[in-house]
Design an enzyme around this catalytic site. Sequence first.
Site, PDB file in Angstrom:
ATOM      1  N   GLU A 101       0.889  -0.929  -0.219  1.00 59.39           N
ATOM      2  CA  GLU A 101      -0.040   0.115   0.016  1.00 59.39           C
ATOM      3  C   GLU A 101       0.885   1.041  -0.109  1.00 59.39           C
ATOM      4  O   GLU A 101       0.843   2.216  -0.992  1.00 59.39           O
ATOM      5  CB  GLU A 101      -0.945  -0.158   1.232  1.00 59.39           C
ATOM      6  CG  GLU A 101      -1.224   1.306   1.873  1.00 59.39           C
ATOM      7  CD  GLU A 101      -2.116   1.601   3.003  1.00 59.39           C
ATOM      8  OE1 GLU A 101      -3.624   1.276   3.465  1.00 59.39           O
ATOM      9  OE2 GLU A 101      -1.747   0.890   4.126  1.00 59.39           O
ATOM     10  N   ASP A 125      -9.855   1.405   6.115  1.00 57.97           N
ATOM     11  CA  ASP A 125      -9.819   1.197   5.102  1.00 57.97           C
ATOM     12  C   ASP A 125     -11.251   2.337   4.025  1.00 57.97           C
ATOM     13  O   ASP A 125     -10.802   2.851   3.399  1.00 57.97           O
ATOM     14  CB  ASP A 125     -10.180  -0.310   4.648  1.00 57.97           C
ATOM     15  CG  ASP A 125      -8.694  -1.080   3.992  1.00 57.97           C
ATOM     16  OD1 ASP A 125      -8.449  -0.367   5.037  1.00 57.97           O
ATOM     17  OD2 ASP A 125      -9.011  -2.063   3.311  1.00 57.97           O
TER      18      ASP A 125
END
Length: 381
Positions: free
Chosen positions: A67, A259
């Site tokens: 990420e 998220d």
Amino acid sequence: MNSGAFYTGTYRNLFKEYGYSETVIDARIQETWNTMFFGDEDERIYFEVDDSLGYMLDTGNIDVRTEGMSYGMMMAVQMNNQDVFNRLWNWTMKYMFLTEGENAGYFAWSCSPDGTKNSYGPAPDGEEYFALALFFASHRWGDGEGILNYSEQARNLLHTCIHKGEDGVGHPMWNPENKLIKFIPNCEYSDPSYHLPHFYELFSLWANEEDRSFWKEAAEASREYLTLACHPETGLAPEYAHYDGTPNNERGFGHFYSDSYRVAANVGLDTEWFGGNEWETEQANKIQAFFADKDPVDYRRYTISGEAFEEKSLHPVGLVATNAMASLATVEGPYAKSSVDLFWNTKLRSGERRYYDNCLFLFALLALSGNFKIWLPKQEG
């Protein structure tokens, strides 16, 4: 949907439209980049190793994630820093790339700062960001050789993402039937914040020719999926959701939490790049309305219907940033300017949890200033 920057070449600078000085805006972007990448040890999240490697540190978990590495590469190409880009990509290929086993061709989602793999499984949000960052690098700087042949690396990665498992080994990152991205390859549910239809539109132009129709279908499938996953009144999305959009709470991730914040940002950027649609505007209005009367110091975990838990938000600065980025989908909306003003008056996060918040912070700065751009192939001649 032909009013976005992809068609017009024009990127809106909402800060300027809302009254901020271009000089001050540009200085804020540069200062933020400098702090995150070259600031003091307790400010930066980027660290260089020898003369060719660099990594993005998740300061809350003391690991390096696909990420963050893919986010750092996207930031570097937008900021026109090829040295940082190459260092991140070199580190990624040296330590994270998987060469054997069922996940060969993907990247280990977490490594220690010394390069030791913490996992031999991937997280698809890294792969999709790697692919587009590599395409943008190819278009902005030109392809090099080996792993620095950016466009070849991107095409190969996207091929793996959708064809993995056809030989009986491993699993694809997108479900081949419904064209939806998975949370991880060997599961059959999704993460709404992974859905980047604006990325898939570009993959449909630049991926291997035989895969382009898949990516075009994936873009439309993702836009439709988000309408199912986001709550019709609050606009909140769960972290994990089934393919029908209902929250997947098997592991406690069926609520609006870390998220999920990225959904608002993704809706904003999809609108900026490809023109958006009525649902995206309504979605931006709903989520900004939900947070309009809430103080960031008291942000919580929420059910998607809006019920607050005792648990505080782990990344309130990131949530302020993504809610502001949603203004790109509703420039004249009732909470658009106030959401951007709140973000502008928010500082980069310091301390051990700064990594995720500040990544979202820089993306929002770039997007809201018209500097999160699509880099198209250079025209020959």
